[in-house]
Design a protein around this motif. Structure first.
Motif, PDB file in Angstrom:
ATOM      1  N   THR A   1       2.532   1.674  -3.578  1.00 34.78           N
ATOM      2  CA  THR A   1       1.517   2.180  -4.511  1.00 34.78           C
ATOM      3  C   THR A   1       1.429   3.892  -4.083  1.00 34.78           C
ATOM      4  O   THR A   1       1.414   4.302  -5.251  1.00 34.78           O
ATOM      5  CB  THR A   1       0.174   1.458  -4.231  1.00 34.78           C
ATOM      6  OG1 THR A   1       0.394  -0.011  -4.593  1.00 34.78           O
ATOM      7  CG2 THR A   1      -0.737   2.235  -5.402  1.00 34.78           C
ATOM      8  N   LYS A   2       1.604   4.322  -2.978  1.00 34.85           N
ATOM      9  CA  LYS A   2       1.534   5.534  -2.737  1.00 34.85           C
ATOM     10  C   LYS A   2       2.736   6.315  -3.350  1.00 34.85           C
ATOM     11  O   LYS A   2       2.386   7.466  -3.743  1.00 34.85           O
ATOM     12  CB  LYS A   2       1.357   5.826  -1.040  1.00 34.85           C
ATOM     13  CG  LYS A   2       1.219   7.229  -0.692  1.00 34.85           C
ATOM     14  CD  LYS A   2       1.038   7.405   1.046  1.00 34.85           C
ATOM     15  CE  LYS A   2       0.676   8.541   1.418  1.00 34.85           C
ATOM     16  NZ  LYS A   2       0.458   8.770   2.561  1.00 34.85           N
TER      17      LYS A   2
ATOM     18  N   ARG B   1       0.575  -1.080  -0.042  1.00 34.45           N
ATOM     19  CA  ARG B   1      -0.003  -0.177   0.093  1.00 34.45           C
ATOM     20  C   ARG B   1       0.993   1.151   0.317  1.00 34.45           C
ATOM     21  O   ARG B   1       0.583   2.375  -0.678  1.00 34.45           O
ATOM     22  CB  ARG B   1      -0.833  -0.055   1.157  1.00 34.45           C
ATOM     23  CG  ARG B   1      -0.477   0.130   2.451  1.00 34.45           C
ATOM     24  CD  ARG B   1      -1.267  -0.031   3.745  1.00 34.45           C
ATOM     25  NE  ARG B   1      -0.513  -0.166   5.174  1.00 34.45           N
ATOM     26  CZ  ARG B   1      -0.042   1.066   5.635  1.00 34.45           C
ATOM     27  NH1 ARG B   1      -0.347   2.136   5.069  1.00 34.45           N
ATOM     28  NH2 ARG B   1       0.508   1.074   6.832  1.00 34.45           N
TER      29      ARG B   1
END
Length: 358
Positions: free
Chosen positions: A260-261, A257
């Motif tokens: 991806t950020k 996550r």
């Protein structure tokens, strides 16, 4: 309270200065050795070693996230083994077999074999009775393609097979090195660059003084990260987190996550043939990714993590998936990060030193 704090600060300052001076003259020390490393496409850094009498030559990967030591042997019949050199114990007059076996699963695949002992030569360093594994099976899609015949682990003994003394511990126990320290310079700017140093550090490879970071767990070379930021905003390690310095990994790995950020913040999108592709034509406006560790900022600038390819600006250096290792937020700082700094691994004081590479 203020007196106690002052004394603590003075003691910390003294320890930092005293420890730093221990390694000032490593380059002139007879028990200090520098081994050249070969860079393979910024993915692997390998060095030459010799095993046995007479010596049999191999290239190995020096891996700080692994503690055992193995090479491909004549007893390995897997397809991938045929593409590499093989150690043949029958050709060494100093080889001794043991009753220990290795069955190890790591990022490269599963390695199975048995342990033996022999003389190992690395540069001008000669280690007697070094235990290492001779592979009998290498189940891996990666190993048939790599430019090395084995892995020499530099992790803590707690990572090693039970009853096996790791390579670096043997160096210390046999008094072959004067300081319980090894270091890496993986940059390409220095003329005779890309080296591993055993027994100290040559300070001509870095700028400024070393910043020391305590090891948070004596298993991997694991440290605490204060935060990860871009453009002054915290994007990871909000409440501090753990990171592993890994010379056996080419990438920076983190929770999916958060990776991806990062990709979103630098304007990258998934692409075939490239993990992520940046649509912008110039990367001057893309911000650095900054790891703050023990109060010091360690930036990775766009030119460090972006590759120019025929497809455009490609980002292959940030990889997700560490959530599969542990529930807590953990990062792996591989070669793409370590190339920017000289990294000093101090077993004696359970700490890591970092300074910008020249």
């Amino acid at each position: 309270m203020s007196t106690t704090l002052k004394r603590k600060n003075l003691m910390n300052s003294f320890l930092e200065e005293h420890a730093y001076s221990l390694f000032q003259n490593s380059a002139k020390n007879k028990k200090f050795s520098i081994l050249p490393l070969r860079n393979f496409k910024d993915m692997f850094y390998t060095g030459k070693i010799s095993i046995g009498t007479p010596g049999q030559q191999f290239r190995v990967l020096f891996d700080t996230s692994f503690a055992d030591f193995w090479v491909t042997s004549v007893y390995c019949q897997d397809p991938g083994c045929s593409k590499h050199k093989h150690f043949d114990p029958r050709e060494s007059t100093t080889f001794e077999i043991t009753d220990r076996h290795m069955n190890h699963l790591n990022k490269f695949g599963r390695i199975m074999g048995f342990f033996g002992r022999d003389i190992v030569r690395i540069g001008n360093v000669v280690i007697k009775n070094q235990t290492f594994a001779l592979s009998q099976s290498q189940t891996s899609k990666i190993l048939p393609c790599v430019p090395f015949e084995g892995i020499l682990g530099l992790g803590y003994p707690t990572l090693a097979t039970v009853g096996i003394t790791p390579f670096f511990d043997n160096l210390m126990q046999q008094g072959i090195i004067s300081e319980p320290v090894f270091a890496f310079y993986l940059n390409t700017k220095k003329k005779n660059g890309r080296v591993v140093m055993l027994g100290g550090v040559d300070h001509s490879y870095h700028k400024g003084k070393l910043n020391w970071i305590p090891v948070s767990e004596s298993r991997y070379w694991q440290i605490t990260v204060d935060r990860i930021s871009m453009n002054g905003k915290v994007i990871g390690c909000t409440n501090r987190c753990q990171a592993i310095l890994d010379t056996g990994s080419s990438s920076v790995c983190g929770p999916t996550r958060l990776i991806t950020k990062i990709q979103r913040l630098i304007g990258a999108r998934p692409s075939k043939g490239c993990r992520y592709l940046i649509s912008r034509r110039v990367n001057t406006t893309i911000p650095p990714v900054v790891f703050t560790i023990n109060g010091v900022d360690y930036p990775m600038h766009p030119e460090n993590y972006i590759l120019r390819t025929s497809c455009g600006l490609c980002v292959r250096t940030f990889v997700g998936g560490t959530e599969e290792m542990t529930e807590s937020e953990t990062w792996i700082l591989g070669d793409v990060f370590l190339r920017l700094y000289v990294s000093v691994f101090d077993r004696g004081n359970r700490r890591i030193g970092l300074a910008p590479a020249v």
